[in-house]
Design a protein around this motif. Structure first.
Motif, mmCIF file in Angstrom:
data_model
loop_
_atom_site.group_PDB
_atom_site.id
_atom_site.type_symbol
_atom_site.label_atom_id
_atom_site.label_comp_id
_atom_site.label_asym_id
_atom_site.label_seq_id
_atom_site.Cartn_x
_atom_site.Cartn_y
_atom_site.Cartn_z
ATOM 1 N N ASN B 199 -0.999 17.158 3.361
ATOM 2 C CA ASN B 199 -2.036 17.959 4.008
ATOM 3 C C ASN B 199 -1.468 19.224 4.639
ATOM 4 O OD1 ASN B 199 -4.111 16.298 3.357
ATOM 5 N ND2 ASN B 199 -4.216 15.274 5.331
ATOM 6 N N GLN B 200 -0.216 19.155 5.091
ATOM 7 C CA GLN B 200 0.374 20.354 5.718
ATOM 8 C C GLN B 200 0.577 21.455 4.700
ATOM 9 O OE1 GLN B 200 3.565 20.000 8.367
ATOM 10 N NE2 GLN B 200 2.674 18.295 9.465
ATOM 11 N N GLU B 202 -1.227 21.766 2.002
ATOM 12 C CA GLU B 202 -2.579 22.249 1.680
ATOM 13 C C GLU B 202 -3.130 23.113 2.811
ATOM 14 O OE1 GLU B 202 -4.919 18.839 0.611
ATOM 15 O OE2 GLU B 202 -4.111 18.864 -1.421
ATOM 16 N N ALA B 203 -2.857 22.702 4.050
ATOM 17 C CA ALA B 203 -3.337 23.488 5.190
ATOM 18 C C ALA B 203 -2.735 24.886 5.146
ATOM 19 C CB ALA B 203 -2.983 22.797 6.499
ATOM 20 N N ALA B 204 -1.440 24.959 4.844
ATOM 21 C CA ALA B 204 -0.782 26.270 4.783
ATOM 22 C C ALA B 204 -1.407 27.114 3.681
ATOM 23 C CB ALA B 204 0.713 26.095 4.540
ATOM 24 N N GLU B 205 -1.669 26.487 2.531
ATOM 25 C CA GLU B 205 -2.276 27.235 1.433
ATOM 26 C C GLU B 205 -3.681 27.684 1.813
ATOM 27 O OE1 GLU B 205 -2.536 25.275 -2.348
ATOM 28 O OE2 GLU B 205 -3.154 27.123 -3.345
ATOM 29 N N ASP B 206 -4.416 26.782 2.460
ATOM 30 C CA ASP B 206 -5.780 27.093 2.861
ATOM 31 C C ASP B 206 -5.812 28.268 3.837
ATOM 32 O OD1 ASP B 206 -8.600 26.261 2.703
ATOM 33 O OD2 ASP B 206 -8.364 25.930 4.849
ATOM 34 N N LEU B 207 -4.754 28.391 4.657
ATOM 35 C CA LEU B 207 -4.691 29.478 5.633
ATOM 36 C C LEU B 207 -4.159 30.759 5.010
ATOM 37 C CD1 LEU B 207 -3.391 27.435 8.670
ATOM 38 C CD2 LEU B 207 -5.611 28.534 8.492
ATOM 39 N N GLY B 208 -3.960 30.728 3.695
ATOM 40 C CA GLY B 208 -3.641 31.969 3.001
ATOM 41 C C GLY B 208 -2.185 32.163 2.631
ATOM 42 N N ALA B 209 -1.365 31.113 2.769
ATOM 43 C CA ALA B 209 0.058 31.290 2.464
ATOM 44 C C ALA B 209 0.291 31.264 0.960
ATOM 45 C CB ALA B 209 0.871 30.186 3.134
#
Lengths: 360, 304
Positions: B199-200, B202-209
């Motif tokens: 999830n971390q 995915e969270a980073a990707e979701d935040l635009g990384a």
């Protein structure tokens, strides 16, 4: 700022398993929309398709009118709040919140300022330099919301973010989330299996079962006029009575049961289909004399005093258990166990609904 | 342990561990340590008036200068110091190459590959380990030979038009060491990456990384202890390897362990050999500690 989302006949298959089955829904900009359903009903798959982690097998997803097919999560104007929050444990709080801004090339001073501002918004001032492990569950929750808001998304996607919190905190955070949504005007899409959460926070609710959206309506409509047995029994309690429907007239139909002939509402869609009678305990009235309609003689078997209401379980002559709830207005009498009473309900309050698993 | 195995077996296990520690680790090292301070003397003079403790053996590394050219300037440098410096340098290179190979594979194994095919993949990685290290080093020697299969393949496919001499300088040593020790880098990183909550990422990707920032900001910091322990192992094993430099070395390559070996076997001067071995141990430990301090890695992180 906020964007609407359309799902147009979206399906999603995992191998031979169809997780989402022809989902069509139009979520308006600035709306607080909840997908409600039991685990495995496909609601999380819908969320992951909107955020871009899963591509639909067929159908179109539009965010703000734009088809987002093929766009990675980092190219979509959505921000997802994970069930386990997925905060970055190696970064202090403010860097967590500012992560999205850092990825957008915002300079450090501006990131810090934005993080502080968002911490005030979620009511956590002074936490900027703490580490994630130093925060409580509710505080982490707020940080996750702030981190998602920092990138100024048009749509916030929330995957059961309150499920890890205890009851008191959960109720508090419900109000908080609703307030933040009103303040920011961002479209919220909320996933939950908790009907209370969905009804209390949402503008509209989509009830899901087995990959299908069963009903989309505002919370009142969902509760008062469920379209089928699944929605009726997933949202709130029901007395369910088997039987066969007779011909309908003026929206009402007779219903032949082992308890005798009853009458209830029937919708045009339910005509000609096998139906059951659903009536909520709070609409079931217990009286000494038979009520004007739908009266069934019963014996009280269990009484529990809940404070605001009195929950009563009764048994009919056929052994069928009927539940009733008496609102405690301060002078309500508590029925004695073993008392012979009549359970009755108004035909307007009872519904004849097709079975829970409607497919096809 | 006493309750589970009974007193007899417990005593046996304790004795075996004590024997292993004392006779196979502590005594040889103390002997080495003691020997290293004594001069190399004819048998008749051992224990005599000339047999005194001194640092002479250690100072021999500074004997005998050689000329090297660096950045267009010529230097005089003691030949064994040069050997040591090159050993460290090439061990660092081996470590870096191992990391570059192991990190993507470890990430792939931990986060991308279908869990069903993972056992097959692990088996494929382990199979080469069933063959002895000597044979594998020789196999590389054959592969890299002037008329070996690698040159044949490259000539056949037209990548090169005349055979390349692969085993020149330290090339063969570096290739051999990378091949021998890459798994020591792979598994610690794999373990570390595996423990990262997906999830971390995915969270980073979701935040635009973008993907490389996800690795730089999320995956690598999380895997740092694994990377560090892999790097320490590969570095220490490479710097301490004798077999691979002996087999895959060229006429112009000299590994510090080979120098030690020559003191032992060619000069039969065990005292100086001991001093050099101790020197290698101490300097490598200092170097690793320095690197760990530089990258802010704690010893407790590696032990995990």
């Amino acid at each position: 700022m906020s964007a609407g989302i359309q799902l147009d006949d979206v399906c999603c298959d995992f191998g031979s398993f169809r997780a989402v089955d022809h989902a069509t829904v139009d979520i308006k900009p600035g709306e607080f929309f909840s997908f409600l359903g039991p685990s495995g009903c496909g609601k999380t798959t819908i969320l992951r398709m909107i955020s871009g982690f899963i591509e639909p097998t067929s159908g179109v997803i539009r965010i703000g009118g734009q088809d987002v097919k093929g766009k990675r999560p980092n190219q979509r104007p959505t921000a997802l709040i994970f069930q386990n929050l997925a905060l970055f444990p190696l970064m202090p709080i403010w860097e967590n919140i500012a992560f999205g801004l850092e990825m957008r090339g915002v300079d450090k001073a501006a990131r810090r300022a934005k993080a502080e501002e968002l911490l005030r918004l979620v009511d956590l001032p002074g936490a900027a330099d703490k580490m994630v492990s130093q925060l409580s569950g509710g505080q982490k929750q707020r940080v996750a919301i702030a981190r998602a808001l920092a990138v100024e998304p048009s749509v916030m996607l929330l995957d059961e973010p309150l499920s890890a919190l205890d009851l008191k905190l959960r109720q508090h955070m419900r109000a908080e989330l609703r307030a933040i949504q009103k303040r920011t005007g961002v479209t919220f899409i909320y996933i939950t299996h908790d009907q209370g959460e969905a009804l209390a926070m949402s503008d509209r609710v989509g009830v899901m079962s087995q990959g299908r959206i069963q009903q989309i309506a505002d919370p009142r409509e969902i509760y008062n006029n469920p379209v089928n047995g699944f929605v009726a029994s997933f949202v709130g309690e029901n007395n369910i009575i088997d039987g066969t429907a007779g011909p309908a007239a003026g929206g009402l139909a007779g219903f032949d049961t082992a308890l005798g002939g009853l009458r209830a509402r029937i919708s045009p869609e339910a005509l000609g289909r096998p139906v059951k009678l659903y009536v909520r305990p709070e609409h079931t009235i217990l009286t000494e004399a038979p009520g004007p309609e739908n009266a069934v003689p019963v014996t009280v078997t269990e009484v529990s005093f809940e404070g605001a209401f009195i929950s009563v379980l009764t048994q009919t002559e056929t052994g069928k258990v009927l539940a009733a709830e008496i609102r405690n207005d301060g002078s309500a009498t508590v029925p004695a166990i073993g008392a012979k009473l009549y359970a009755s309900f108004s035909a307007e309050r009872a519904a004849l609904l097709p079975d829970a698993t409607v497919r096809g | 342990m006493l309750r589970r195995y009974g007193s007899g077996l417990t005593l046996l296990i304790c004795l075996l561990v004590a024997f292993w520690l004392l006779m196979l680790v502590i005594v040889p090292n103390i002997t080495l340590f003691e020997q290293s301070f004594r001069p190399y003397l004819p048998v008749t003079e051992i224990g005599g008036p000339r047999d005194v403790y001194s640092l002479d053996n250690f100072l021999k590394v500074f004997n005998g200068d050689t000329q090297i050219t660096l950045f267009g300037r010529s230097f005089a440098i003691p030949v064994h110091v040069l050997t040591f410096a090159l050993t460290i340098l090439y061990s660092i290179l081996v470590t870096l190459i191992c990391f570059a190979l192991a990190y993507p594979l470890a990430y792939y194994m931990a986060k991308i590959v279908n869990p069903k095919t993972l056992p097959t993949l692990l088996l494929l990685l382990f199979i080469p380990l069933w063959v002895s290290e000597v044979l594998r080093a020789f196999a590389w020697w054959i592969i890299l030979a002037l008329k070996g299969p690698l040159n044949s393949l490259l000539l056949f496919t037209g990548v090169i038009d005349k055979p390349v001499r692969w085993i020149v300088d330290y090339n063969g040593v570096v290739i051999g060491l990378v091949y021998t020790y890459v798994l020591f880098m792979l598994f610690p990183i794999y373990n570390a990456v595996q423990s990262l909550d997906t999830n971390q990422i995915e969270a980073a990707e979701d935040l635009g990384a973008p993907w490389w920032k996800i690795h730089l900001k999320i995956v690598m910091p999380h895997a740092k202890p694994g990377i560090a322990s892999g790097a320490v192992m590969v570095f220490m094993l490479s710097a301490g390897s004798l077999l691979v430099p002996s087999i895959l070395g060229s006429t112009t390559s000299q590994w510090f362990t080979q120098t030690i070996d020559q003191w032992f076997k060619d000069a039969l001067d065990w005292n100086t050999a001991s001093a050099y071995a101790l020197l290698l141990l101490i300097l490598c430990t200092v170097f690793v500690s320095l690197a760990m301090w530089l990258f802010k890695v704690k010893l407790s992180d590696i032990a995990k």
